[in-house]
Scaffold this motif. Structure first.
Motif, PDB file in Angstrom:
ATOM      1  N   SER B  13      59.077 -75.624 -16.797  1.00 27.38           N
ATOM      2  CA  SER B  13      58.062 -74.033 -16.735  1.00 27.38           C
ATOM      3  C   SER B  13      59.774 -74.041 -17.452  1.00 27.38           C
ATOM      4  CB  SER B  13      57.935 -73.737 -15.631  1.00 27.38           C
ATOM      5  OG  SER B  13      58.555 -74.503 -14.535  1.00 27.38           O
ATOM      6  N   ILE B  14      59.899 -72.549 -17.910  1.00 26.65           N
ATOM      7  CA  ILE B  14      60.703 -71.882 -18.034  1.00 26.65           C
ATOM      8  C   ILE B  14      61.038 -70.669 -16.838  1.00 26.65           C
ATOM      9  CG2 ILE B  14      62.817 -70.223 -19.342  1.00 26.65           C
ATOM     10  CD1 ILE B  14      62.694 -72.460 -21.616  1.00 26.65           C
ATOM     11  N   GLY B  15      61.501 -70.370 -16.197  1.00 26.26           N
ATOM     12  CA  GLY B  15      61.794 -69.104 -14.980  1.00 26.26           C
ATOM     13  C   GLY B  15      60.426 -69.559 -13.979  1.00 26.26           C
ATOM     14  N   GLU B  18      54.777 -71.818 -16.446  1.00 26.43           N
ATOM     15  CA  GLU B  18      54.928 -72.625 -16.594  1.00 26.43           C
ATOM     16  C   GLU B  18      54.021 -73.083 -17.983  1.00 26.43           C
ATOM     17  OE1 GLU B  18      51.657 -74.100 -14.190  1.00 26.43           O
ATOM     18  OE2 GLU B  18      53.128 -76.238 -13.351  1.00 26.43           O
ATOM     19  N   ILE B  19      54.893 -74.074 -18.995  1.00 30.77           N
ATOM     20  CA  ILE B  19      54.073 -73.942 -19.750  1.00 30.77           C
ATOM     21  C   ILE B  19      53.444 -75.884 -20.279  1.00 30.77           C
ATOM     22  CG2 ILE B  19      55.463 -74.279 -22.835  1.00 30.77           C
ATOM     23  CD1 ILE B  19      58.106 -73.405 -21.571  1.00 30.77           C
ATOM     24  N   LEU B  20      53.968 -76.536 -19.458  1.00 33.70           N
ATOM     25  CA  LEU B  20      53.214 -77.847 -19.336  1.00 33.70           C
ATOM     26  C   LEU B  20      52.512 -77.756 -18.158  1.00 33.70           C
ATOM     27  CD1 LEU B  20      55.046 -80.718 -21.302  1.00 33.70           C
ATOM     28  CD2 LEU B  20      53.967 -78.751 -22.593  1.00 33.70           C
ATOM     29  N   GLY B  37      47.393 -78.734 -32.338  1.00 33.79           N
ATOM     30  CA  GLY B  37      47.074 -78.061 -31.234  1.00 33.79           C
ATOM     31  C   GLY B  37      47.377 -76.226 -31.508  1.00 33.79           C
ATOM     32  N   PRO B  38      46.966 -75.334 -31.039  1.00 37.65           N
ATOM     33  CA  PRO B  38      47.898 -74.214 -31.400  1.00 37.65           C
ATOM     34  C   PRO B  38      49.286 -73.679 -31.742  1.00 37.65           C
ATOM     35  CG  PRO B  38      46.343 -73.864 -29.762  1.00 37.65           C
ATOM     36  CD  PRO B  38      45.905 -75.104 -30.078  1.00 37.65           C
ATOM     37  N   ASN B  39      49.719 -73.338 -31.921  1.00 40.35           N
ATOM     38  CA  ASN B  39      50.774 -72.699 -32.024  1.00 40.35           C
ATOM     39  C   ASN B  39      50.836 -71.627 -30.432  1.00 40.35           C
ATOM     40  OD1 ASN B  39      50.481 -71.059 -35.178  1.00 40.35           O
ATOM     41  ND2 ASN B  39      52.022 -72.688 -34.452  1.00 40.35           N
ATOM     42  N   GLY B  40      51.898 -72.066 -29.509  1.00 40.38           N
ATOM     43  CA  GLY B  40      52.693 -72.249 -28.400  1.00 40.38           C
ATOM     44  C   GLY B  40      52.223 -72.561 -27.001  1.00 40.38           C
ATOM     45  N   SER B  41      51.363 -73.719 -27.437  1.00 38.24           N
ATOM     46  CA  SER B  41      50.776 -74.126 -26.395  1.00 38.24           C
ATOM     47  C   SER B  41      51.499 -75.694 -26.335  1.00 38.24           C
ATOM     48  CB  SER B  41      49.709 -75.337 -27.425  1.00 38.24           C
ATOM     49  OG  SER B  41      49.336 -75.956 -28.552  1.00 38.24           O
ATOM     50  N   GLY B  42      52.403 -75.430 -26.896  1.00 37.49           N
ATOM     51  CA  GLY B  42      53.313 -76.829 -25.530  1.00 37.49           C
ATOM     52  C   GLY B  42      53.803 -77.599 -25.888  1.00 37.49           C
ATOM     53  N   LYS B  43      54.041 -78.223 -27.579  1.00 37.82           N
ATOM     54  CA  LYS B  43      54.161 -79.406 -28.315  1.00 37.82           C
ATOM     55  C   LYS B  43      55.443 -80.028 -28.426  1.00 37.82           C
ATOM     56  CE  LYS B  43      51.657 -78.075 -31.567  1.00 37.82           C
ATOM     57  NZ  LYS B  43      51.683 -76.373 -30.603  1.00 37.82           N
ATOM     58  N   SER B  44      56.368 -79.064 -28.741  1.00 34.15           N
ATOM     59  CA  SER B  44      57.754 -78.929 -29.230  1.00 34.15           C
ATOM     60  C   SER B  44      58.205 -79.058 -27.530  1.00 34.15           C
ATOM     61  CB  SER B  44      58.225 -78.193 -29.428  1.00 34.15           C
ATOM     62  OG  SER B  44      57.576 -77.511 -31.057  1.00 34.15           O
ATOM     63  N   THR B  45      57.576 -78.209 -26.232  1.00 41.04           N
ATOM     64  CA  THR B  45      58.497 -78.340 -25.313  1.00 41.04           C
ATOM     65  C   THR B  45      57.773 -79.364 -25.178  1.00 41.04           C
ATOM     66  OG1 THR B  45      57.583 -75.967 -24.627  1.00 41.04           O
ATOM     67  CG2 THR B  45      57.643 -77.508 -22.969  1.00 41.04           C
ATOM     68  N   LEU B  46      56.431 -80.192 -24.663  1.00 48.16           N
ATOM     69  CA  LEU B  46      56.625 -82.191 -24.912  1.00 48.16           C
ATOM     70  C   LEU B  46      58.006 -82.594 -24.689  1.00 48.16           C
ATOM     71  CD1 LEU B  46      55.375 -84.530 -23.269  1.00 48.16           C
ATOM     72  CD2 LEU B  46      53.658 -84.230 -25.545  1.00 48.16           C
ATOM     73  N   THR B  54      67.663 -79.736 -21.121  1.00 54.24           N
ATOM     74  CA  THR B  54      68.187 -78.619 -19.563  1.00 54.24           C
ATOM     75  C   THR B  54      67.367 -77.512 -19.520  1.00 54.24           C
ATOM     76  OG1 THR B  54      69.893 -78.333 -20.032  1.00 54.24           O
ATOM     77  CG2 THR B  54      70.187 -80.498 -19.296  1.00 54.24           C
ATOM     78  N   ASP B  55      66.561 -77.094 -20.536  1.00 55.06           N
ATOM     79  CA  ASP B  55      66.149 -75.596 -20.217  1.00 55.06           C
ATOM     80  C   ASP B  55      64.992 -75.024 -19.218  1.00 55.06           C
ATOM     81  OD1 ASP B  55      67.591 -75.924 -22.474  1.00 55.06           O
ATOM     82  OD2 ASP B  55      66.674 -74.011 -23.290  1.00 55.06           O
ATOM     83  N   TYR B  56      64.589 -76.427 -19.319  1.00 50.39           N
ATOM     84  CA  TYR B  56      63.164 -76.968 -19.078  1.00 50.39           C
ATOM     85  C   TYR B  56      62.853 -76.903 -16.983  1.00 50.39           C
ATOM     86  CZ  TYR B  56      61.900 -75.860 -23.443  1.00 50.39           C
ATOM     87  OH  TYR B  56      61.423 -76.119 -25.183  1.00 50.39           O
ATOM     88  N   GLN B  57      62.680 -76.930 -16.371  1.00 48.96           N
ATOM     89  CA  GLN B  57      62.618 -77.243 -15.589  1.00 48.96           C
ATOM     90  C   GLN B  57      61.072 -78.206 -14.754  1.00 48.96           C
ATOM     91  OE1 GLN B  57      61.844 -73.559 -14.475  1.00 48.96           O
ATOM     92  NE2 GLN B  57      64.458 -73.477 -15.776  1.00 48.96           N
ATOM     93  N   PHE B  86      63.022 -83.136 -34.580  1.00 48.30           N
ATOM     94  CA  PHE B  86      63.166 -82.113 -34.664  1.00 48.30           C
ATOM     95  C   PHE B  86      62.502 -81.249 -34.805  1.00 48.30           C
ATOM     96  CE2 PHE B  86      66.180 -82.950 -31.308  1.00 48.30           C
ATOM     97  CZ  PHE B  86      66.018 -82.802 -30.274  1.00 48.30           C
ATOM     98  N   GLN B  87      61.109 -80.500 -34.467  1.00 45.96           N
ATOM     99  CA  GLN B  87      60.796 -78.949 -35.330  1.00 45.96           C
ATOM    100  C   GLN B  87      62.200 -78.080 -35.782  1.00 45.96           C
ATOM    101  OE1 GLN B  87      57.299 -76.363 -32.709  1.00 45.96           O
ATOM    102  NE2 GLN B  87      57.166 -75.626 -35.077  1.00 45.96           N
ATOM    103  N   TYR B  88      63.241 -77.706 -35.215  1.00 47.61           N
ATOM    104  CA  TYR B  88      64.283 -76.922 -35.379  1.00 47.61           C
ATOM    105  C   TYR B  88      65.719 -77.316 -35.272  1.00 47.61           C
ATOM    106  CZ  TYR B  88      60.029 -73.606 -35.563  1.00 47.61           C
ATOM    107  OH  TYR B  88      59.145 -72.740 -35.552  1.00 47.61           O
ATOM    108  N   THR B 195      51.898 -82.624 -34.976  1.00 52.32           N
ATOM    109  CA  THR B 195      51.304 -82.014 -36.894  1.00 52.32           C
ATOM    110  C   THR B 195      50.241 -80.348 -36.353  1.00 52.32           C
ATOM    111  OG1 THR B 195      50.954 -82.564 -38.923  1.00 52.32           O
ATOM    112  CG2 THR B 195      50.146 -83.638 -37.116  1.00 52.32           C
ATOM    113  N   HIS B 196      50.594 -80.114 -37.501  1.00 53.54           N
ATOM    114  CA  HIS B 196      48.534 -79.269 -37.508  1.00 53.54           C
ATOM    115  C   HIS B 196      48.102 -79.315 -38.658  1.00 53.54           C
ATOM    116  CE1 HIS B 196      50.514 -75.596 -35.135  1.00 53.54           C
ATOM    117  NE2 HIS B 196      51.798 -75.841 -35.222  1.00 53.54           N
ATOM    118  N   TYR B 197      48.859 -80.788 -39.852  1.00 56.15           N
ATOM    119  CA  TYR B 197      48.189 -81.006 -40.721  1.00 56.15           C
ATOM    120  C   TYR B 197      47.856 -82.163 -40.934  1.00 56.15           C
ATOM    121  CZ  TYR B 197      50.950 -77.158 -41.861  1.00 56.15           C
ATOM    122  OH  TYR B 197      51.528 -75.088 -41.583  1.00 56.15           O
TER     123      TYR B 197
END
Ligand SMILES: Nc1ncnc2c1ncn2[C@@H]1O[C@H](COP(=O)(O)OP(=O)(O)OP(=O)(O)O)[C@@H](O)[C@H]1O
Ligand SMILES: [Mg+2]
Lengths: 420, 257
Positions: B13-15, B18-20, B37-46, B54-57, B86-88, B195-197
């Protein structure tokens, strides 16, 4: 040692140059009237001046010169000035390098236009009132010198004040390249008020790098002024890597239409160093351009200040001016101030500034560590990259390696000694 | 034989967000798993949580070749064999890709192997043209992806997490990147491809395809699942498992707590 009194400089080498004689007279007068600046003044608010010039003395004569340092580069002509006195001159074929006493006053007739005003402050006043010797580098009309002239400005007699001067003149269509290195030993206290002035004629080009490599107990209050003619081109590099207090007041007067000023600088503060940059870029003619790119880092309890003013006069239409100042604050007790200012009197101009102050970038650290570097080496690489952007834009590539080594070594040492 | 990557009840989570939300996943050595998985589902977070950003608890467990990652810093995870494309990818001003990898070679006892892989992979993946440019700075979207896959080829990880390595690539580049993934995949390596594709999957044989919705894996299947998703989209799964809505039901996925 000679105290700062009217008769301490009774036969200055530059006495035959009318505008200098006049500035000297004005300087003496101003020195009586002006007080030491105090940190209540906006101009000096980040600087703690704990001395009075009047209590300082000049060396009786030049001390023994220092051994060549890490910034000595292959050059085309050189000169050395020690404790404010020219001691060594080697003039190349294409241009003239000389002590001011040996210069034909006619050659320097126009150079007065780039002098720092004698009443700028008590330091300028003292410089003119009690200084005397100078190195002159003169490029005649259309003269071209590829390799740089190397000017080594040293203060070596502990406990003294020195007032060295460098006068650069690039006549019409000439190309002049100059490296000025300022240095003093780490042992002993020194006060220095160096002046550097440059007149760049129509269509002339000046490449000049100044390296402030003062010893760790040296107070340097530097003043610099460059005046650009029509279609003239200035490429100035500045490296601030030494001194207890390093202040640099520099003025670029862009007087000729089509002229361009390119300034790239870097500085690195450690211990309780104070590095204070005051830049004044004055666009006084149309179609002129300027760009300033300054990067600095501070660690330990050091402080840096950048105050940059771009002033665009009413006549100066179609001007393009930009200023970038980026600062890395590497320790909790260190600090950086960045104060860019614009004063725009014309209405058809492009003008802007960017300024940042902050710690190392967490995303960069993460990325570098994800490639397998430990934090120490990731940060080292980030600091290196930070300065590399400035080093790559400096006018003299032959100085890149020693400048790179100087800044990176400071950071590595601080890491190794756990000072960050 | 240990697995390449074993993730148990991973939460991040961030703050207070909870993301994952309790993610389980197992990738064997030699295997290629795909996460869609859809945008924002937490793939990059994983991806970032596995790499140790370290941004995540984060809580839970992630074991690579028998070594627990959680609690370790980023560099240690890299040494344990995790590498992420990385994606970005972040720009590193003033540091060229060559300098970065050379610095790594200098730090590592297997520096000679790293240098050999730099030379080999730079040619194979056409990376020589940006080797002497600052890392990711001014690179096109596709060039950044190429740079990431090149770096992973040099790092030779045990577990490679490829986050949208195929996004923004032209048709030829997709094939080249897919080939690079095949070269990287081997009996000692597990690959997790986000991936999305489907188009990159034309060139790759995934062992498993997982669907991630709202921070957990909600469906897993064989390669055919990717094609089904292409037609059906995520709407039904999102309706069932929740996407953006914070009060979305989480089904049995927290049952193990
Ligand atoms: N550093 C962050 N700060 C705030 N929110 C974040 C952060 N990182 C991720 N999130 C949020 O967590 C959720 C998951 O983001 P994530 O990037 O993992 O999604 P994704 O599945 O990779 O999406 P996409 O397919 O668009 O790449 C999003 O709602 C995102 O806004
Ligand atoms: Mg993503």
């Amino acid at each position: 040692m000679k105290p700062l009194t009217v008769d301490s400089v009774n036969a200055p080498a530059d006495a035959g140059i009318p505008w200098l004689a006049e500035l000297r007279r004005q300087g003496l007068e101003a020195f009586q009237q002006l007080e030491m600046p105090s940190s209540v003044e906006e101009e000096w608010r980040y600087v703690d001046l704990d001395f009075d010039l009047a209590d300082l003395s000049l060396a009786d004569g030049p001390g023994a010169p220092m051994a060549p340092g890490e910034y000595a580069i292959p050059s085309n002509g050189h000169a050395t000035i020690v404790d404010g006195t020219v001691v060594d001159v080697d003039s190349p074929a294409e241009i003239s390098v000389m002590a001011i006493g040996d210069a034909d006053p006619a050659l320097l007739a126009d150079a007065g236009g780039s002098a720092i005003p004698a009443d700028l402050d008590r330091f300028a006043a003292a410089h003119y009132g009690f200084g005397g010797d100078a190195i002159v580098v003169h490029a005649a009309k259309a003269a071209v010198a590829e390799a740089p002239v190397f000017i080594d400005v040293q203060a070596v007699t502990p406990g003294t004040l020195s007032l060295p001067r460098v006068v650069l003149v690039a006549e019409t269509q000439s190309e002049l390249s100059v490296v000025v290195v300022y240095r003093s030993p780490d042992e002993g206290e020194f006060h220095v008020v160096p002046h550097l002035q440059a007149t760049v004629g129509d269509n002339a080009r000046l490449k000049v790098t100044t390296v402030q490599a003062w010893g760790s107990a040296t107070t340097a209050i530097g003043q610099q002024r460059v005046v650009l003619g029509r279609d003239a081109h200035l490429h100035h590099g500045e490296a601030g890597i030494g001194g207890a207090l390093g202040r640099l007041h520099f003025i670029v007067d862009i007087d000729g239409p089509g002229a361009h000023s390119e300034i790239t600088g870097l500085y690195f503060g450690e211990d309780d160093q104070v590095l204070d940059y005051r830049a004044f870029i004055n666009h006084r003619a149309p179609h002129t351009t300027s760009n300033m790119f300054l990067k600095g880092a501070v660690e330990d309890a050091s402080h840096s200040v950048f105050t940059g003013l771009i002033r665009i006069e009413e006549v100066a239409q179609r001007v393009d001016a930009y200023q970038t100042n980026r600062n890395l604050v590497l320790s909790d007790d260190a600090g950086a101030e960045s104060v860019p200012n614009l004063e725009i009197l014309a209405n058809d101009v492009k003008c802007g500034h960017a300024s940042t102050v902050g710690p190392l970038d967490a995303d960069q650290r993460y990325y570098l560590m994800s490639r397998g570097l430990d934090r120490i080496h990731a940060d080292r690489l980030q600091v290196r990259g930070f300065f590399e952007e400035a080093i790559g834009r400096m006018p003299h590539p032959e100085l890149a390696e020693p400048i790179r080594a100087a800044v990176n070594d400071k950071y590595v040492r601080a890491q190794e000694e756990g000072r960050l | 034989m240990t697995t390449a990557l074993e993730v148990r009840d991973l939460r991040a989570s961030i703050g207070s967000v909870e993301i994952l939300k309790g993610l389980d996943l197992e990738v064997g050595f030699g295997e290629l798993h795909v996460i869609m998985g859809p945008n924002g589902s937490g793939k990059s977070t994983l991806c970032h949580v596995l790499m140790g950003k370290t941004d995540y608890q984060a809580t839970g467990s992630a074991v690579v070749a028998g070594h627990e990652l959680m609690g370790e810093d980023v560099e240690t995870r890299a040494r344990l064999g995790v590498a992420a494309a990385f994606q970005y990818p972040t720009e590193i001003p003033g540091v060229t890709l060559r300098e970065l990898l050379e610095e790594l070679a200098e730090q590592r006892s297997d520096g000679a192997d790293i240098r050999a892989r730099i030379d080999e992979a730079a040619v194979r993946l056409d990376a020589t043209r940006f080797l002497d440019r600052p890392v990711n700075e001014g690179l096109s979207g596709g060039e950044k992806k190429r740079s990431e896959i090149f770096q992973l080829a040099v790092l030779a990880p045990r577990v490679a997490v490829l986050d949208e390595i195929d996004s923004g690539l032209d048709v030829d580049a997709v094939r080249e990147v897919a080939e690079a993934v095949e070269v990287m995949r081997g009996p000692d390596v597990g690959v997790l491809l986000i991936t999305h594709y489907n188009r990159i999957l034309k060139y790759l044989k995934p062992d498993r395809v997982h669907v991630m919705v709202a921070g957990t894996i909600v469906q897993s299947g064989g390669p055919e699942l990717a094609e089904e998703l292409e037609d059906s989209g995520y709407a039904d799964l999102v309706a069932q498992f929740g996407g953006v809505a914070p009060e979305a039901p989480e089904g049995d996925f927290l049952a193990g707590l």
